[in-house]
Design a protein around this motif. Structure first.
Motif, mmCIF file in Angstrom:
data_model
loop_
_atom_site.group_PDB
_atom_site.id
_atom_site.type_symbol
_atom_site.label_atom_id
_atom_site.label_comp_id
_atom_site.label_asym_id
_atom_site.label_seq_id
_atom_site.Cartn_x
_atom_site.Cartn_y
_atom_site.Cartn_z
ATOM 1 N N SER A 117 5.179 6.720 7.765
ATOM 2 C CA SER A 117 4.444 6.410 9.081
ATOM 3 C C SER A 117 5.388 5.428 9.865
ATOM 4 O O SER A 117 6.591 5.317 9.400
ATOM 5 C CB SER A 117 3.340 5.361 8.707
ATOM 6 N N HIS A 177 0.082 4.204 8.152
ATOM 7 C CA HIS A 177 -0.746 5.008 8.637
ATOM 8 C C HIS A 177 -0.088 6.046 9.586
ATOM 9 O O HIS A 177 0.820 5.927 10.302
ATOM 10 C CB HIS A 177 -1.692 4.221 9.680
ATOM 11 N N ALA A 206 0.286 9.651 5.026
ATOM 12 C CA ALA A 206 0.587 8.129 5.403
ATOM 13 C C ALA A 206 1.994 7.827 4.553
ATOM 14 O O ALA A 206 2.899 7.149 5.111
ATOM 15 C CB ALA A 206 -0.532 7.172 5.407
ATOM 16 N N GLU A 207 1.908 7.928 3.408
ATOM 17 C CA GLU A 207 3.215 7.472 2.451
ATOM 18 C C GLU A 207 2.804 7.866 1.179
ATOM 19 O O GLU A 207 1.590 8.585 0.763
ATOM 20 C CB GLU A 207 2.975 5.863 2.239
ATOM 21 N N THR A 208 3.940 8.200 0.485
ATOM 22 C CA THR A 208 3.747 8.680 -0.997
ATOM 23 C C THR A 208 4.607 7.314 -1.737
ATOM 24 O O THR A 208 5.085 6.451 -1.131
ATOM 25 C CB THR A 208 4.766 9.808 -1.111
ATOM 26 N N THR A 263 -6.632 3.538 -3.018
ATOM 27 C CA THR A 263 -5.986 4.888 -2.862
ATOM 28 C C THR A 263 -7.375 5.897 -3.274
ATOM 29 O O THR A 263 -8.503 5.577 -2.989
ATOM 30 C CB THR A 263 -5.144 5.184 -4.046
ATOM 31 N N ARG A 276 -0.598 4.427 -0.587
ATOM 32 C CA ARG A 276 -1.353 5.509 -0.323
ATOM 33 C C ARG A 276 -1.451 6.537 -1.370
ATOM 34 O O ARG A 276 -2.371 7.202 -1.171
ATOM 35 C CB ARG A 276 -0.873 6.051 0.887
ATOM 36 N N GLU A 277 -0.624 6.776 -2.286
ATOM 37 C CA GLU A 277 -0.778 7.919 -3.183
ATOM 38 C C GLU A 277 -1.299 7.498 -4.419
ATOM 39 O O GLU A 277 -1.042 6.562 -5.049
ATOM 40 C CB GLU A 277 0.650 8.569 -3.515
ATOM 41 N N ALA A 335 1.174 -1.470 5.238
ATOM 42 C CA ALA A 335 0.144 -0.619 5.293
ATOM 43 C C ALA A 335 0.419 0.470 6.208
ATOM 44 O O ALA A 335 0.002 0.473 7.343
ATOM 45 C CB ALA A 335 -0.958 -1.679 6.049
ATOM 46 N N ARG A 383 -3.572 10.035 0.265
ATOM 47 C CA ARG A 383 -3.291 9.839 1.691
ATOM 48 C C ARG A 383 -1.736 9.779 1.782
ATOM 49 O O ARG A 383 -0.699 9.173 2.368
ATOM 50 C CB ARG A 383 -3.550 8.362 2.454
ATOM 51 N N GLU A 384 -1.305 11.166 1.255
ATOM 52 C CA GLU A 384 0.138 11.368 0.905
ATOM 53 C C GLU A 384 0.770 11.768 2.569
ATOM 54 O O GLU A 384 1.959 11.684 2.696
ATOM 55 C CB GLU A 384 0.347 12.604 0.233
ATOM 56 N N HIS A 409 0.843 -1.197 -0.136
ATOM 57 C CA HIS A 409 -0.034 0.015 -0.167
ATOM 58 C C HIS A 409 0.889 1.215 -0.082
ATOM 59 O O HIS A 409 1.475 1.530 1.097
ATOM 60 C CB HIS A 409 -0.887 0.009 1.075
#
Length: 428
Positions: free
Chosen positions: A397, A307, A67-69, A91, A60-61, A305, A64-65, A58
């Motif tokens: 994260s 967060h 949490a992660e890109t 995403t 995230r981009e 994953a 949800r940048e 995951h």
């Protein structure tokens, strides 16, 4: 492009040999190699493996940048020894169109730490109501071959059948998140005597096993490929075993955390251990290890994953499901499978490189370290031990369940088509 001469590496744990990486491929393999134009890498005592491939990441981009890109997640992947990852579709917006999967694919190309292969959603918006643009995603520049609503189960059997039928046209695979929603409403942890004592709603094993059994039958009926995400119970292992014995095109994965951690950790009420599917019993963990060793379970996939802090720093019931996994996966496989004698390093290469590349239909990854093959490889030191420091992880994260834990091994170098993405344990 820099030419590298890797000296005294133990390919798949075998006898020391040299590897010459030039122009993106393995140019020579053997003892006593020389090359005046090469940068020498001393790999004495290190194991050389083909670059790892993760079927379940995951990133995230977009959406949800915090949490992660793609950039941060693929840097973490390279530090974990991965040269390719499959980016899950949950995403915002969902990766259910050619446009979104191409965006993710291009972001991976621009970051350059490892190759990113987007996973397309099975249904529009992950809503389980109608099929997404499977054919358009398959024909896009991203060339999607793996489709999943991960995080949600494709619970409608007719929709699942149609998806399996559709992807046959381009040799795709449906990766199912096996979770019967009616049996897991409000579920928080593995259903057991402990869940009752803790007052946390139980998550029964049958909620996973029933969906796997149904989908194995569906895959056999339509003659299509099914991949089962994050198998977590002993019963699931047996169902997959039976499907394989029938010759059905069913594959399965297990996560590192389900190989190592058990539901007893929920007794701390620390949401860092809250994950979907939940951590299971010690008996389940033993069955998963045995299934992986036997080859009933084909792949170790991280289910990385990430967060943000606020999604985990709260009471258990309100916390998000999920754990980090990319930078610690190889160490956990060493701890649970290699150091216990269940797998050798050739077996690790099969389950963390060759098999996931086959399932994802990748052509440039999961290849042997032979002359003329793409120079995708990782150099790993199995002799050291390290304490995991969450603050040192490359992910944006910090939700690792291994913080403060001593684990074996360290990725020393990772090469993507002959270019170093990690050297001396640091991202390039």
């Amino acid at each position: 492009m820099t030419t590298y001469l890797i000296q005294n590496a133990r390919v798949l744990g075998g006898e020391p040999t040299d590897l010459l990486l030039r122009d993106g491929v393995v140019a020579a393999v053997g003892r006593g190699l020389t090359a005046e134009d090469a940068e020498v890498v001393d790999a004495g005592g290190l194991v050389a493996l083909p670059g790892l491939v993760d079927l379940h990441t995951h990133l995230r981009e977009p959406g949800r940048e915090d949490a992660e890109t793609v950039e941060s997640g693929t840097r973490a992947a390279a530090l974990g020894g991965f040269t390719a990852v499959h980016a899950m579709a949950n995403t915002d917006p969902v990766a259910d169109t050619a446009g979104v999967v191409e965006q993710v694919w291009r972001l991976g190309h621009e970051a350059g730490h490892c190759d990113v292969f987007p996973v397309g959603a099975v249904t529009v918006g992950l809503a389980g109501q109608r099929l997404a643009e499977l054919g358009a995603m398959a024909d896009s520049a991203a060339r999607v071959r793996v489709f999943s609503d991960d995080g949600h189960c494709v619970s409608d059997p007719l929709l699942m059948r149609r998806a399996l039928e559709y992807v046959k046209a381009f040799d795709g695979v449906i990766a199912q998140h096996a979770q019967e929603p009616r049996l897991t409403e409000g579920a928080q942890m593995n259903e057991s005597e402990l869940s009752g004592k803790l007052g946390l709603a139980g998550w029964p094993a049958v909620a996973e096993e029933a969906v796997i059994a149904r989908d194995c039958l569906l895959a056999a009926h339509v003659g299509s490929r099914l991949h089962v995400c994050h198998v977590s119970t002993a019963g699931s292992v047996e169902i997959v075993r039976q499907a394989k014995e029938q010759g059905w095109a069913v594959t399965a994965e297990v996560t590192p955390h389900h190989l190592l951690l058990t539901d007893q950790l929920a007794a701390t009420y620390d949401p860092i251990y809250k994950v979907n599917p939940p951590l299971r019993s010690a008996e389940d963990t033993a069955a998963l290890r045995a299934g992986l060793a036997e080859g009933v379970i084909d792949v170790v996939a991280t289910d990385h994953a990430p967060h943000p802090f606020e999604d985990k720093d709260c009471e258990w019931a309100a916390a998000a499901f999920g754990m980090l996994g990319l930078e610690t996966a190889l160490s956990i496989v060493q701890e649970t499978m290699v150091d216990t004698g269940l797998l050798d390093w050739a077996g690790v290469a099969e389950r963390m490189s060759f098999a996931p590349a086959r399932i994802g239909r990748l052509t440039g990854h999961g290849r042997p370290l032979d002359v003329g093959e793409p120079a995708n490889l990782v150099l790993y030191d199995p002799s050291v031990r390290r304490v995991v420091d969450a603050a040192e992880l490359a992910s944006l994260s910090r939700n690792t369940p291994y913080a403060g834990m001593e684990l074996p091994g360290r990725v020393v170098a990772t090469f993507l088509r002959g270019r170093a993405t990690v050297l001396d344990g640091k991202a390039c």
